[in-house]
Scaffold this motif. Structure first.
Motif, short mmCIF file in Angstrom:
data_model
loop_
_atom_site.label_atom_id
_atom_site.label_comp_id
_atom_site.label_asym_id
_atom_site.label_seq_id
_atom_site.Cartn_x
_atom_site.Cartn_y
_atom_site.Cartn_z
N VAL A 1 -34.06 25.90 -13.10
CA VAL A 1 -35.49 25.57 -13.15
C VAL A 1 -36.20 26.47 -14.16
CG1 VAL A 1 -37.62 25.51 -11.82
CG2 VAL A 1 -35.47 24.78 -10.76
N TYR B 1 -37.47 21.22 -15.58
CA TYR B 1 -36.27 21.70 -16.25
C TYR B 1 -36.45 21.49 -17.75
CZ TYR B 1 -34.45 21.20 -11.53
OH TYR B 1 -34.28 21.28 -10.16
N PRO C 1 -32.85 17.56 -12.67
CA PRO C 1 -32.08 18.68 -13.21
C PRO C 1 -30.90 18.24 -14.07
CG PRO C 1 -31.63 18.38 -10.88
CD PRO C 1 -32.73 17.46 -11.21
#
Length: 251
Positions: free
Chosen positions: A195, A219, A189
């Motif tokens: 997400v 991501y 991330p």
């Protein structure tokens, strides 16, 4: 973290993420399962071989060209006698005249992706060697989808992910723009980003009878790059890539 750059382009690519029986979908970009499978095939690993080392690799995917989605209508088993028709769930075969299976197979046409692969230096060296001389031929998601060129385009990079902002884009330069934007997909991330997708594409095993995948988060961010990074297609792209690799460009 040391790494390499791979490049995937070709007339057709297909990376199933949620395929179900006769509807074989494709994700917008290569999945972890597809990339790990390519590296395992390049090394000559048999199905069922432990994948725990390859699963530690981190992939960062730059979409040079998203391509156009195409759906191919296919049939299997039509017009065959019963002893050669499509197998049924109970182990028998479908009756003659009722054997045709209709499938819809999704593809990305004319897409191109540049992929940073980061990981343990020893493992990176091993997959680099394998990509230079693959044990088994690579393909872009399905065996009917060969790559248009070598998969490995840069090696020995101190930071492969950072190199995605510097290496040529496999696309034509816009006529009246000074910058272009590209999607970047991350395994980990980035700060401040949520997400985009949850994909069941992190493979535990490719064993023929015990295939298994884990769900993971994908991501996606947007990166703005100077338009002069757009290297065009054909020999223009090859020459730009050769220059980026420090080689003498020849048409």
């Amino acid at each position: 973290m040391p790494g390499i750059l791979m490049h995937l382009s070709g007339p057709l690519q297909s990376f199933g993420a949620h395929s179900h029986f006769t509807d074989r979908d494709t994700h917008d970009r290569p999945t972890r399962s597809a990339l790990i499978g390519m590296l395992a095939a390049a090394q000559g690993r048999w199905r069922g071989t432990d994948l725990s080392d390859l699963r530690t690799l981190r992939f960062t995917i730059r979409t040079d060209r998203p391509g156009v989605r195409m759906v191919d209508f296919q049939t299997v088993g039509g017009g065959l006698p019963k002893d050669r028709s499509v197998p049924s769930a109970n182990g028998d075969r479908k009756d003659e005249g009722k054997a045709t299976v209709v499938t819809h197979r999704h593809y990305l046409t004319d897409a191109a992706f540049t992929i940073a692969v980061d990981g343990d230096p020893t493992l990176i060296n091993a997959v680099t060697t394998a990509l230079r001389a693959p044990r088994w031929p690579p393909y872009l998601g399905r065996r009917a989808c060969p790559p248009a060129g070598p998969l490995l385009i840069a090696s020995g990079l101190d930071d492969a992910s950072a190199a995605l902002a510097l290496f040529p884009l496999h696309r034509c330069r816009p006529a009246d723009a000074s910058t272009v934007t590209v999607d970047i997909a991350h395994d980990d991330p980035p700060t401040g980003h949520s997400v985009r997708h949850r994909l069941r594409d992190d493979p535990e095993s490719f064993d023929d009878y015990h295939r298994d995948w884990n769900v993971r988060a994908e991501y996606v961010t947007t990166l703005t790059l100077p338009a002069e990074l757009c290297a065009g297609l054909g020999t223009d792209w090859i020459n730009a890539l050769a220059s980026a690799q420090g080689l003498e460009a020849t048409a």
